[in-house]
Design a protein around this motif. Structure first.
Motif, PDB file in Angstrom:
ATOM      1  N   TRP A 119       0.820  -1.210   0.000  1.00 45.03           N
ATOM      2  CA  TRP A 119       0.000   0.000   0.000  1.00 45.03           C
ATOM      3  C   TRP A 119       0.858   1.266   0.000  1.00 45.03           C
ATOM      4  CZ3 TRP A 119      -4.993   0.271  -0.982  1.00 45.03           C
ATOM      5  CH2 TRP A 119      -5.795  -0.858  -0.793  1.00 45.03           C
ATOM      6  N   TYR A 120       2.063   1.173   0.510  1.00 44.10           N
ATOM      7  CA  TYR A 120       2.914   2.352   0.632  1.00 44.10           C
ATOM      8  C   TYR A 120       4.377   1.914   0.557  1.00 44.10           C
ATOM      9  CZ  TYR A 120       2.841   0.457   5.362  1.00 44.10           C
ATOM     10  OH  TYR A 120       2.909  -0.399   6.431  1.00 44.10           O
TER      11      TYR A 120
ATOM     12  N   LYS B  73      -6.613  -2.033  -4.940  1.00 42.61           N
ATOM     13  CA  LYS B  73      -5.954  -0.733  -5.004  1.00 42.61           C
ATOM     14  C   LYS B  73      -6.840   0.218  -5.822  1.00 42.61           C
ATOM     15  CE  LYS B  73      -2.248  -2.313  -2.887  1.00 42.61           C
ATOM     16  NZ  LYS B  73      -2.584  -3.745  -2.714  1.00 42.61           N
TER      17      LYS B  73
ATOM     18  N   MET C 181      -8.611   4.782  -2.067  1.00 43.74           N
ATOM     19  CA  MET C 181      -7.589   4.322  -1.128  1.00 43.74           C
ATOM     20  C   MET C 181      -6.249   4.989  -1.419  1.00 43.74           C
ATOM     21  SD  MET C 181      -9.455   2.220   0.548  1.00 43.74           S
ATOM     22  CE  MET C 181      -8.246   1.370   1.531  1.00 43.74           C
ATOM     23  N   LEU C 182      -5.868   5.022  -2.698  1.00 45.50           N
ATOM     24  CA  LEU C 182      -4.579   5.617  -3.058  1.00 45.50           C
ATOM     25  C   LEU C 182      -4.556   7.103  -2.748  1.00 45.50           C
ATOM     26  CD1 LEU C 182      -3.970   3.826  -6.483  1.00 45.50           C
ATOM     27  CD2 LEU C 182      -3.182   3.146  -4.203  1.00 45.50           C
TER      28      LEU C 182
ATOM     29  N   LEU D 199      -4.198   7.668   1.092  1.00 44.05           N
ATOM     30  CA  LEU D 199      -2.858   7.390   1.602  1.00 44.05           C
ATOM     31  C   LEU D 199      -1.843   8.444   1.167  1.00 44.05           C
ATOM     32  CD1 LEU D 199      -2.765   3.552   1.025  1.00 44.05           C
ATOM     33  CD2 LEU D 199      -2.599   4.677   3.251  1.00 44.05           C
TER      34      LEU D 199
ATOM     35  N   ALA E 223      -3.475   8.988   7.911  1.00 42.46           N
ATOM     36  CA  ALA E 223      -2.964   8.168   6.818  1.00 42.46           C
ATOM     37  C   ALA E 223      -2.104   7.023   7.354  1.00 42.46           C
ATOM     38  CB  ALA E 223      -2.164   9.016   5.840  1.00 42.46           C
ATOM     39  N   HIS E 224      -1.306   7.302   8.395  1.00 44.54           N
ATOM     40  CA  HIS E 224      -0.495   6.238   8.987  1.00 44.54           C
ATOM     41  C   HIS E 224      -1.383   5.196   9.675  1.00 44.54           C
ATOM     42  CE1 HIS E 224       2.857   9.171   8.503  1.00 44.54           C
ATOM     43  NE2 HIS E 224       3.546   8.059   8.325  1.00 44.54           N
TER      44      HIS E 224
ATOM     45  N   LEU F 190      -4.430   4.487   8.745  1.00 45.24           N
ATOM     46  CA  LEU F 190      -5.040   3.744   7.647  1.00 45.24           C
ATOM     47  C   LEU F 190      -4.066   2.707   7.098  1.00 45.24           C
ATOM     48  CD1 LEU F 190      -7.260   3.250   5.530  1.00 45.24           C
ATOM     49  CD2 LEU F 190      -6.306   5.160   4.210  1.00 45.24           C
ATOM     50  N   ALA F 191      -2.811   3.110   6.880  1.00 44.85           N
ATOM     51  CA  ALA F 191      -1.812   2.197   6.333  1.00 44.85           C
ATOM     52  C   ALA F 191      -1.632   0.975   7.228  1.00 44.85           C
ATOM     53  CB  ALA F 191      -0.482   2.930   6.158  1.00 44.85           C
TER      54      ALA F 191
ATOM     55  N   LEU G   3      -4.411  -1.575   6.823  1.00 38.05           N
ATOM     56  CA  LEU G   3      -4.536  -2.229   5.520  1.00 38.05           C
ATOM     57  C   LEU G   3      -3.659  -3.455   5.352  1.00 38.05           C
ATOM     58  CD1 LEU G   3      -4.758   0.913   3.216  1.00 38.05           C
ATOM     59  CD2 LEU G   3      -6.595  -0.647   3.862  1.00 38.05           C
TER      60      LEU G   3
ATOM     61  N   VAL H 104     -10.829   6.617   5.120  1.00 36.85           N
ATOM     62  CA  VAL H 104     -10.604   7.011   3.726  1.00 36.85           C
ATOM     63  C   VAL H 104     -11.413   8.278   3.411  1.00 36.85           C
ATOM     64  CG1 VAL H 104     -10.943   6.333   1.314  1.00 36.85           C
ATOM     65  CG2 VAL H 104     -10.030   4.693   2.956  1.00 36.85           C
TER      66      VAL H 104
END
Length: 321
Positions: free
Chosen positions: A148-149, A232, A236-237, A240, A247-248, A250-251, A254, A272
């Motif tokens: 994801w990241y 993806k 979602m993108l 993030l 965002a962290h 969320l990451a 995931l 999101v």
């Protein structure tokens, strides 16, 4: 579809919403949104031809769209399609693959047997689209296994490439086929295909929104299905990409050891939205619709058909299923 084996014909009719699993006509079955057929007919009318000229193209794109849904549901493990069991759930995986293959063959046959001098050009356009569809689906499946990241994460341009191939190619082909069968010059066909591809990117963006926040009673799919599969998608993108505490959080959510349960998926969806993923995706859809409309203005089209195409574009942005 009388040329199909009775069993594959029955499954195809079920997939198209024409009948139930016993082969009995089903008045409650959904035949889908009809966007691709409408684009084919309007593509012909937009270049001054009779909409009837585009009927083989309209039939072919609907058959290949249904073929792609049959196979997509198997690859994604989706048990529902249009508020009914998916074909693989109703008949089994092997039979569903076979029914999809039969629809693809029927689509090619329909175009190849089109009377007149434009059949060969239509088949060539269609074959290019089929290659694009396969490429887009391959990208989409591969994305599920990417992080994801960090290094190897899916970027916005990679997402757009996937969406253009997976969704945009067939919408572009639909309107282009109408123009081809209507005898339009290559330049006009290319312009209309470009407009349809951007319409497809907008269509996919809205699909991504519905995959997270859509009403299952309307979409016919389970809520949060895309989240549970780790798709993806653009929301979602975009969420993030902003960084920050949310965002962290969320990451971290995931990459669970187990698939997300209902409560965790709902929390992810809320994060999101808080991070602007939903708004960013609506903006993405609007940008591509604006580009599609500019492409239409670059072509010399009949006024009525151009207005109807514009209305169809608006529907894509506002749809709820």
């Amino acid at each position: 579809m009388s040329s199909l084996h009775p069993w594959t014909g029955e499954m195809a009719a079920y997939a198209l919403g024409w009948s139930d699993t016993s082969g009995t006509p089903d008045s409650g079955g959904s035949e889908g949104k009809g966007v691709r057929q409408a684009l084919a007919v309007l593509g012909a009318e937009a270049v001054g031809a009779d909409g009837a000229d585009a009927v083989p193209g309209a039939v072919a794109v609907e058959f290949v769209h249904t073929f792609s849904l049959l196979h997509d549901d198997i690859m994604d493990g989706d048990a529902l399609r249009r508020q009914r069991p998916a074909v693989w759930k109703a008949y089994g995986t092997g039979p569903a693959v076979l029914a999809g293959d039969a629809l693809l063959a029927q689509a090619m046959t329909t175009l190849a047997e089109t009377p007149g001098r434009h059949a060969a050009a239509a088949v060539r356009c269609f074959c290019r689209t089929l290659n694009a569809l396969v490429s887009g689906q391959a990208q989409d499946l591969r994305f599920e296994h990417r992080p994801w990241y960090g290094p190897g994460a899916v970027g916005p341009e990679q997402y757009r490439s996937m969406a253009e191939h997976k969704t945009g190619a067939l919408l572009g082909c639909a309107v282009a086929l109408g123009a081809v069968l209507g005898g339009a010059p290559d330049r006009t066909v290319t312009t209309l295909e470009r407009a349809g591809r951007h319409l497809g990117l907008a269509f996919q963006a809205v699909d991504d929104i519905l995959g997270i926040w859509g009403d299952p009673a309307v979409t016919g799919k389970p809520v949060h299905a895309d989240l549970r599969r780790g798709k993806k998608t653009y929301p979602m993108l975009a969420a993030l990409a902003g960084g920050g505490r949310a965002a962290h959080e969320l990451a971290a959510l995931l990459d669970p050891p187990q698939p997300l349960d209902h409560e965790a998926a709902a929390h992810v969806a809320a994060l999101v939205e808080e991070l602007g993923g939903r708004t960013a995706t609506r903006d993405e859809a609007r940008r591509h619709l604006d580009t599609a409309r500019r492409a239409l203005r670059d072509a010399s089209l009949t006024r009525t058909a151009a207005q109807q195409l514009d209305g169809l574009f608006t529907y894509v942005l506002d749809r709820t299923r």
